[in-house]
Design an enzyme around this catalytic site. Structure first.
Site, short mmCIF file in Angstrom:
data_model
loop_
_atom_site.label_atom_id
_atom_site.label_comp_id
_atom_site.label_asym_id
_atom_site.label_seq_id
_atom_site.Cartn_x
_atom_site.Cartn_y
_atom_site.Cartn_z
N CYS A 16 6.16 2.52 -5.30
CA CYS A 16 5.80 2.33 -3.91
C CYS A 16 4.28 2.21 -3.89
CB CYS A 16 6.28 3.53 -3.10
SG CYS A 16 6.53 3.14 -1.38
N CYS A 92 9.35 -0.12 -1.58
CA CYS A 92 8.62 -0.56 -0.39
C CYS A 92 8.26 -2.02 -0.55
CB CYS A 92 7.39 0.30 -0.13
SG CYS A 92 6.02 0.08 -1.26
N CYS A 100 2.70 -6.45 -10.47
CA CYS A 100 2.96 -5.22 -11.22
C CYS A 100 2.44 -5.37 -12.65
CB CYS A 100 4.45 -4.92 -11.27
SG CYS A 100 5.15 -4.44 -9.70
#
Length: 177
Positions: A16, A92, A100
């Site tokens: 998140c 989220c 990422c």
């Protein structure tokens, strides 16, 4: 990917943005529901540095061990001594849209977006209810996940199941399998 037996639990990372509520809740739920089969971790792209007090209160009320909970960066899991993840799940929408890190081991990824309970407004009771709802939705999704017949699913089929869990968190494992 490992088999997920008692010797070799599957590692799951819940992501998140702030790592203060949803990902923390998911980590706790998975570690309880998937004990022996899964080991969960959580992190954030921009951690707040503290766990949301409403999340802590809920987890305490539900008898979770809070001693090791803290808000941490996903960078904490990119070093050579980090666990190799089998699954990475964003909870989220913000984290799902971010770039990422590259996770060792080529984990399967899924997006299980949920509203941020930390943004709930109103009375303390209304805010607590937002956390209760988030916990319930995560608990349903994680329960479905831990009950999937992992050994009998192909990688493609497993990916489809993970995606479906994020879209239809209230579906049963039987409906998904």
């Amino acid at each position: 990917m490992t088999t997920g037996d008692a010797k070799d639990p599957l590692n799951v990372l819940f992501l998140c943005t702030g790592n203060s509520a949803r990902s923390i809740l998911a980590e706790c739920i998975m570690n309880r529901e998937g004990v022996g089969k899964f080991k969960a971790y959580s992190a954030g792209s921009m951690p707040t540095g503290k766990v949301n007090p409403y999340a802590l209160n809920l987890l305490k009320k539900l008898n979770y061990d809070l001693s090791s909970l803290h808000s941490k960066s996903w960078d904490d899991f990119t070093g050579p001594d980090s666990p190799v993840f089998d699954f990475v799940v964003t909870v989220c929408d913000d984290a799902a849209r971010e770039m990422c890190p590259v996770w060792p081991g080529q984990p399967m990824s899924a997006h299980w977006g949920l509203p941020d309970p930390a943004k709930a407004e109103g009375t303390d009771a209304e805010k607590a209810l937002a956390f209760d709802d988030t916990y319930r939705m995560l608990s349903q999704r994680i329960s479905i996940f831990v009950n999937l017949p992992l050994a009998s699913l192909s990688k493609l089929s497993l990916q489809e199941q993970l995606d479906q869990i994020g879209k239809h968190g209230a579906a049963s494992a039987k409906e998904l399998a």
